[in-house]
Every structure is written in C-alpha cells, then in structure tokens.
Design a protein around this motif. Structure first.
Motif, PDB file in Angstrom:
ATOM      1  N   MET A 199       0.819  -1.217   0.000  1.00 28.39           N
ATOM      2  CA  MET A 199       0.000   0.000   0.000  1.00 28.39           C
ATOM      3  C   MET A 199       0.852   1.266   0.000  1.00 28.39           C
ATOM      4  O   MET A 199       0.416   2.303  -0.460  1.00 28.39           O
ATOM      5  N   PHE A 200       2.071   1.156   0.550  1.00 32.13           N
ATOM      6  CA  PHE A 200       2.926   2.350   0.584  1.00 32.13           C
ATOM      7  C   PHE A 200       3.209   2.846  -0.832  1.00 32.13           C
ATOM      8  O   PHE A 200       3.114   4.047  -1.119  1.00 32.13           O
ATOM      9  N   ASN A 201       3.567   1.916  -1.744  1.00 29.87           N
ATOM     10  CA  ASN A 201       3.888   2.328  -3.112  1.00 29.87           C
ATOM     11  C   ASN A 201       2.702   2.988  -3.795  1.00 29.87           C
ATOM     12  O   ASN A 201       2.874   3.911  -4.600  1.00 29.87           O
ATOM     13  N   PHE A 202       1.478   2.528  -3.491  1.00 27.90           N
ATOM     14  CA  PHE A 202       0.294   3.114  -4.107  1.00 27.90           C
ATOM     15  C   PHE A 202       0.087   4.549  -3.626  1.00 27.90           C
ATOM     16  O   PHE A 202      -0.121   5.463  -4.431  1.00 27.90           O
ATOM     17  N   GLY A 203       0.155   4.742  -2.318  1.00 23.01           N
ATOM     18  CA  GLY A 203      -0.014   6.091  -1.765  1.00 23.01           C
ATOM     19  C   GLY A 203       1.088   7.032  -2.210  1.00 23.01           C
ATOM     20  O   GLY A 203       0.825   8.187  -2.578  1.00 23.01           O
ATOM     21  N   TRP A 204       2.328   6.534  -2.168  1.00 19.51           N
ATOM     22  CA  TRP A 204       3.454   7.359  -2.615  1.00 19.51           C
ATOM     23  C   TRP A 204       3.353   7.636  -4.114  1.00 19.51           C
ATOM     24  O   TRP A 204       3.729   8.710  -4.592  1.00 19.51           O
ATOM     25  N   GLY A 205       2.815   6.653  -4.842  1.00 19.91           N
ATOM     26  CA  GLY A 205       2.656   6.814  -6.293  1.00 19.91           C
ATOM     27  C   GLY A 205       1.666   7.919  -6.636  1.00 19.91           C
ATOM     28  O   GLY A 205       1.865   8.659  -7.606  1.00 19.91           O
ATOM     29  N   ILE A 206       0.589   8.029  -5.858  1.00 22.37           N
ATOM     30  CA  ILE A 206      -0.386   9.100  -6.092  1.00 22.37           C
ATOM     31  C   ILE A 206       0.279  10.464  -5.916  1.00 22.37           C
ATOM     32  O   ILE A 206       0.110  11.381  -6.733  1.00 22.37           O
ATOM     33  N   LEU A 207       1.048  10.597  -4.836  1.00 25.69           N
ATOM     34  CA  LEU A 207       1.777  11.847  -4.602  1.00 25.69           C
ATOM     35  C   LEU A 207       2.795  12.091  -5.709  1.00 25.69           C
ATOM     36  O   LEU A 207       2.950  13.230  -6.188  1.00 25.69           O
ATOM     37  N   PHE A 208       3.471  11.042  -6.141  1.00 23.46           N
ATOM     38  CA  PHE A 208       4.477  11.146  -7.190  1.00 23.46           C
ATOM     39  C   PHE A 208       3.860  11.663  -8.492  1.00 23.46           C
ATOM     40  O   PHE A 208       4.415  12.554  -9.150  1.00 23.46           O
ATOM     41  N   VAL A 209       2.714  11.121  -8.865  1.00 18.94           N
ATOM     42  CA  VAL A 209       2.023  11.555 -10.085  1.00 18.94           C
ATOM     43  C   VAL A 209       1.611  13.022  -9.971  1.00 18.94           C
ATOM     44  O   VAL A 209       1.795  13.818 -10.906  1.00 18.94           O
ATOM     45  N   PHE A 210       1.060  13.388  -8.806  1.00 18.69           N
ATOM     46  CA  PHE A 210       0.619  14.770  -8.583  1.00 18.69           C
ATOM     47  C   PHE A 210       1.784  15.748  -8.696  1.00 18.69           C
ATOM     48  O   PHE A 210       1.676  16.793  -9.353  1.00 18.69           O
ATOM     49  N   VAL A 211       2.908  15.398  -8.093  1.00 17.79           N
ATOM     50  CA  VAL A 211       4.088  16.278  -8.130  1.00 17.79           C
ATOM     51  C   VAL A 211       4.610  16.411  -9.559  1.00 17.79           C
ATOM     52  O   VAL A 211       4.971  17.507 -10.003  1.00 17.79           O
ATOM     53  N   ASN A 212       4.635  15.317 -10.300  1.00 16.58           N
ATOM     54  CA  ASN A 212       5.093  15.356 -11.697  1.00 16.58           C
ATOM     55  C   ASN A 212       4.257  16.322 -12.529  1.00 16.58           C
ATOM     56  O   ASN A 212       4.801  17.172 -13.248  1.00 16.58           O
ATOM     57  N   PHE A 213       2.944  16.203 -12.430  1.00 21.00           N
ATOM     58  CA  PHE A 213       2.074  17.052 -13.237  1.00 21.00           C
ATOM     59  C   PHE A 213       2.096  18.506 -12.753  1.00 21.00           C
ATOM     60  O   PHE A 213       1.927  19.425 -13.557  1.00 21.00           O
TER      61      PHE A 213
END
Length: 230
Positions: free
Chosen positions: A1-15
């Motif tokens: 679950m950590f990768n999923f939550g961190w992934g959401i933040l990662f996508v948001f920061v990229n965009f």
C-alpha cells in the motif's frame, strides 16, 4: 500500500512541475520539459517496483507528460511547434545516450565510487535503447497527427479531453507495442511478454486520463507567445 499512496503523490508532483514549467517559462518551458522529461523517464525506467502484486517500471508518468506537452503545444501554438518539440526531445535522448556511453568508457581511478552505479543506470543494452528511441519517435509524431485529425471533428474548447485522450491513448498503445516488441520479444515467453505489454499500457492509459485536468489548467494560462493555430 505504501507504493500506491506514494505513487499518487508522485504523479501529482510530476504534473504540478509540468504546470509550473509552463506557468513560469511559457512555450520555452514546454520545450525544456520535453528535454528533461525524455531523459529522466529513460533513467527512471531502470527501477522496478511492486504494486498490488504487479511488477512495473517507473518512468511512465513522465512519459505520459510528453503527450500532454505535445498536445498543449498543438492546441495553443499549432502542429509545427509540436513537431519541433518532438525533434528536440529526440535529439536530447540521442545526445544523452551517446555522451553517457562515452563517459562509461573512461577508465575510473581505483577509489572511484560512481562507475558501477553509472554503468547500472546508463549501461543499457543497445536493444533497449533502440526500442526506446524508435517508440518515442513513432508514437510522438503519431500523437501530433492524431490530435490534429481529431480536432477536425471535435474542435470546441470543452472537447479538449476528447482530442487529448483520443490521440494520447492510441499513441501510447503504439509506443508500448513498439518498445516491448523490440526490447522483450525473444527474451521472455509470449505470455510474459503479453503481461508486460498489457500492464504497461494500462498504467499509461490511466495516467493519460489523470493528466487531462492538468492539461485544461495549462490551457487556461495566459501566454504572450500564443500564435495562430494551423
């Protein structure tokens, strides 16, 4: 679950960085983003992660942002500007590949700490590099053509999501098919190859949809460089 939550933040920061690049630097910022994202995406793809039991590579978010960038250039500046940006990204990727391969040839001194790490990241097989360059070249120019073609049928401002998603999702499939075919056919069984193809495309499909609101925001930015579309 950590990768999923961190992934959401990662996508948001990229965009958000994509938006900031355009907000502060206008059209020049979009060209810069193309160059930066092209190189970094091909570095990130070396790292694999596990999410919900599926092994996937990083780099997809930045790669999808390339379609957003070319679509935004096409929307606000015309098809020729989008093509020019793609050529810039292609040149940047070739330049980085050649220069870093030359760096790896230098003989490191005994106490060097970087050679092994650089070799792991940039010492990619020629087959992978060929797959990445070919997929980028074909899919990006296809995206520009598809976007212009779809705009003939859906030209209204509120129909941007149709133009963006229609062109990007089709181009992303072509990109994934070309890259996986060149890089992985013969290396894995057909079933494994098909799984890599399917999961990679699904990720790009979802990220394209997620990026659409950011494209609407970017289109609303005022830019003195805006010129007539072709």
């Amino acid at each position: 679950m950590f990768n999923f939550g961190w992934g959401i933040l990662f996508v948001f920061v990229n965009f958000c960085f994509f938006l900031a690049c355009y907000w502060w630097f206008g059209k020049k910022g979009l060209y810069a983003w193309i160059g930066i994202a092209t190189v970094i995406a091909n570095i990130q793809v070396v790292k694999t992660i596990d999410m919900f039991g599926i092994v996937m590579t990083l780099g997809n978010t930045l790669y999808v942002s390339l379609y957003l960038t070319s679509d935004l250039l096409n929307e606000k500046y015309g098809r020729e500007e989008a093509k020019k940006a793609i050529w810039f990204g292609f040149f940047t990727l070739i330049m980085t590949t050649v220069l870093m391969q030359m760096v790896l040839v230098f003989q490191p001194q005994p106490g060097d700490l970087a050679q092994a790490s650089l070799k792991s990241i940039f010492g990619l097989m020629p087959r992978l590099a060929l797959g990445s360059l070919t997929a980028y070249f074909v899919s990006q120019f296809l995206d520009v053509r598809l976007y212009s073609w779809i705009r003939r049928f859906y030209p209204k401002p509120h129909q941007l999501w149709i133009r963006n998603n229609g062109s990007s999702m089709l181009s992303a499939f072509v990109d994934t098919l070309i890259f996986c075919s060149i890089a992985f056919i013969g290396e894995y069984s057909f079933s494994v190859w098909l799984e890599i193809l399917f999961t990679t495309y699904i990720i790009k499909f979802v990220l394209t949809a997620v990026g659409t609101p950011f494209l609407y925001i970017a289109r609303g930015f005022h830019d003195k460089d805006v010129q007539a579309k072709d």
